[in-house]
Design a protein around this motif. Structure first.
Motif, PDB file in Angstrom:
ATOM      1  N   LEU A 271      -1.951  29.163   6.355  1.00 36.52           N
ATOM      2  CA  LEU A 271      -2.614  28.041   5.412  1.00 36.52           C
ATOM      3  C   LEU A 271      -2.741  27.048   5.932  1.00 36.52           C
ATOM      4  N   VAL A 272      -3.902  27.068   4.547  1.00 38.96           N
ATOM      5  CA  VAL A 272      -5.476  26.105   5.231  1.00 38.96           C
ATOM      6  C   VAL A 272      -5.714  25.185   3.650  1.00 38.96           C
ATOM      7  N   ILE A 273      -5.237  23.873   4.490  1.00 41.22           N
ATOM      8  CA  ILE A 273      -5.513  22.331   3.529  1.00 41.22           C
ATOM      9  C   ILE A 273      -6.229  22.171   3.702  1.00 41.22           C
ATOM     10  N   CYS A 309      -4.627  28.800   0.186  1.00 40.93           N
ATOM     11  CA  CYS A 309      -5.407  26.883   0.306  1.00 40.93           C
ATOM     12  C   CYS A 309      -4.861  25.978  -0.639  1.00 40.93           C
ATOM     13  N   VAL A 310      -4.231  24.919   0.259  1.00 39.11           N
ATOM     14  CA  VAL A 310      -4.179  23.051  -0.438  1.00 39.11           C
ATOM     15  C   VAL A 310      -4.274  22.697  -0.916  1.00 39.11           C
ATOM     16  N   LEU A 348       2.972  18.262   5.517  1.00 40.54           N
ATOM     17  CA  LEU A 348       2.294  19.437   4.876  1.00 40.54           C
ATOM     18  C   LEU A 348       1.356  19.602   6.167  1.00 40.54           C
ATOM     19  N   LEU A 349       0.389  18.706   6.885  1.00 46.19           N
ATOM     20  CA  LEU A 349      -1.082  19.031   7.248  1.00 46.19           C
ATOM     21  C   LEU A 349       0.415  19.415   8.531  1.00 46.19           C
ATOM     22  N   ALA A 352       0.095  23.358   8.734  1.00 50.66           N
ATOM     23  CA  ALA A 352      -0.493  24.240   7.900  1.00 50.66           C
ATOM     24  C   ALA A 352      -1.627  24.805   9.528  1.00 50.66           C
ATOM     25  N   ASP A 353      -2.138  25.555   9.046  1.00 48.01           N
ATOM     26  CA  ASP A 353      -2.892  26.704  10.464  1.00 48.01           C
ATOM     27  C   ASP A 353      -4.497  26.045  10.480  1.00 48.01           C
ATOM     28  N   GLY A 355      -7.676  22.901   9.273  1.00 52.12           N
ATOM     29  CA  GLY A 355      -7.529  21.951   7.548  1.00 52.12           C
ATOM     30  C   GLY A 355      -9.396  21.966   7.744  1.00 52.12           C
ATOM     31  N   LEU A 379      -3.621  18.819  13.841  1.00 49.11           N
ATOM     32  CA  LEU A 379      -4.727  20.473  12.631  1.00 49.11           C
ATOM     33  C   LEU A 379      -6.031  20.856  13.137  1.00 49.11           C
TER      34      LEU A 379
END
Length: 460
Positions: A271-273, A309-310, A348-349, A352-353, A355, A379
């Motif tokens: 999960l990339v944000i 990617c979010v 969500l942050l 995640a994996d 940022g 993160l």
């Protein structure tokens, strides 16, 4: 008739003089008026200021535009009162650009000025800059009339942001720089967001400011597996990229067994944000190019995970990039541009994996608050390089710094290659962030802002 004329002529003058005299006779109480010429709900640093002032016993009037919902700590505080400004009429956007801009500034000046003059007197008017026009001049005039102190929080320079769309040589940019320089020096107290900006304000603007770094609020923490699963389940009902139709009681990232145990899926995607205001100072073309090449590389290297990617946020370029994303034929990369409730964003942050930050800084002197929030959640971040980014992102320690899509691609491949194992660069950087997480916003605020006020201002 003469008496009526005399009354009509002199009553407003007498009322004005009495208003000014009364304001100067009444010393500033322990209250502050915070001014944001923007969406209050999308101004996190100023909301943090409001909650910190309230926590220290100040009565806070928070003035700005509506739109997004402010933090619950702001909405529910008995010490904070919200005042919404009237939006400029929509028809102004249809006028010639310069005329529409002038009329909008005039409208904002009148509505903001009247709002501030009619509010109960505050000892301090606390102003976010930018935007600079017309807020600095209006707030300075109100302070002059009411005997209040003008306290400016320098996030960036308004003229430098304007130059992104108009160019440095445009007359409006030159006027904006002169205006910001002239009225900025009228302030009584100043803080800024970096040491680089503090130096620039001192050397080039002759403004003395103290640095108050953005720090994460308490709500930005690493998310527990249970909370993450509930959030992913909630989001899967709105966005297909979070759903998992192959396994019951599961999301694309997590699964819940019959006995209620929740686990991360072994073959889950990473999960990339990223968070953005979709403006000219963030080139999302860099990310799109890097992800296109990552998608191709992943097909040849099975050790690389799929990516979700979010990207959160609102802004003028969102639709353009949304169309760009939809036109990409990716197989291993999926995108989601969700609208998140304010309480869900930190969760969500924290789940995640990695940022991603593409903030370029129009002046090269400010720092992206989104990275501060990510660091608060533990993160790690890949961040675009600019002048003072090293004041926040230590390359190779708590994140990585890139200059172009090629470098970002290499960083993604390195970080994603073994992100599921214990011996990863991501895990090392998470551990290095523990020291950063210990200093939170309010403690830092007290050391700087409250200390300045206690030294400079006396209250009844």
């Amino acid at each position: 008739m003469l008496i009526v004329g005399f009354v009509c002529l002199w009553c407003p003058v007498i009322f004005f003089l009495l208003y000014v005299i009364l304001n100067y006779l009444i010393r500033g109480k322990k209250s502050v008026c915070i001014v944001v010429l923007g969406d209050i709900g999308r101004s996190p640093r100023m909301q943090y200021h409001a909650t910190s002032f309230a926590a220290e016993g100040f009565n806070v009037d928070l003035v700005g535009y509506g739109g997004s919902v402010p933090f619950s700590t702001v909405r529910n505080s008995e010490k904070i009162t919200l005042y919404e400004l009237i939006q400029a009429p929509a028809f102004l956007r249809n006028l010639p650009r310069l005329l529409g801009y002038v009329l909008k500034v005039l409208f904002q000046s009148i509505t903001l000025g009247l709002k501030l003059l009619l509010l109960p007197k505050s000892g301090v008017i606390f102003l976010q800059n930018p935007p600079s026009i017309p807020t600095i001049a209006v707030c300075w005039i109100v302070c002059l009339l009411r005997g209040s102190k003008l306290f400016v929080d320098w996030h960036n320079y308004g003229y430098s942001i304007l130059s992104l769309s108009l160019g440095n040589k445009h007359p409006l940019v030159k006027f904006s720089k002169w205006y910001e320089h002239a009225f900025g020096r009228m302030s009584h107290l100043n803080i800024c967001v970096t040491k680089a900006m503090k130096k620039d304000l001192q050397e080039n603007w002759h403004i003395r400011a103290e640095t108050l770094y953005d720090r994460p609020a308490d709500m930005f923490q690493q998310t527990s597996l249970l909370v993450a699963h509930k959030l992913f389940t909630k989001l899967s009902q709105q966005y297909d990229v979070f759903s998992n139709r192959n396994i019951p009681n599961s999301t694309i990232f997590t699964t819940q067994s019959k006995d209620g145990t929740i686990e991360w899926l072994r073959d889950r995607p990473a999960l990339v944000i990223s968070s953005t205001s979709w403006t000219e100072d963030e080139d999302f073309g860099i990310l799109l190019k890097a992800l296109t090449e990552y998608d191709e590389a992943q097909r040849e290297d099975s050790s690389l995970p799929n990516l979700i990617c979010v990207i959160t946020g609102k802004g003028p370029q969102k639709e353009f990039y949304k169309n760009e994303i939809q036109n990409r034929q990716w197989k291993k990369v999926k995108f989601c541009l969700p609208w998140l409730e304010s309480e869900d964003y930190p969760k969500l942050l924290g789940a995640a994996d990695l940022g991603i930050c593409l903030h370029a800084s129009s002046s090269g002197l400010d720092l992206p608050m989104k990275v501060v929030d990510m660091f608060g959640c533990g993160l790690p971040v890949c961040a675009l390089k600019f002048n003072c980014i090293s004041e926040l992102v230590e390359d190779g320690i708590n994140g990585l710094v890139f200059q172009d899509a090629k470098e970002l691609l290499q960083q993604l491949k390195i970080l994603m290659a073994d992100f599921k194992t214990d011996k990863t660069k991501l895990r090392q950087m998470r551990q290095n962030l523990e020291r950063f997480q210990k200093m939170r916003w309010h403690a830092s605020w007290k050391n700087v802002v409250l200390n300045i006020l206690e030294q400079k201002i006396k209250y009844d």
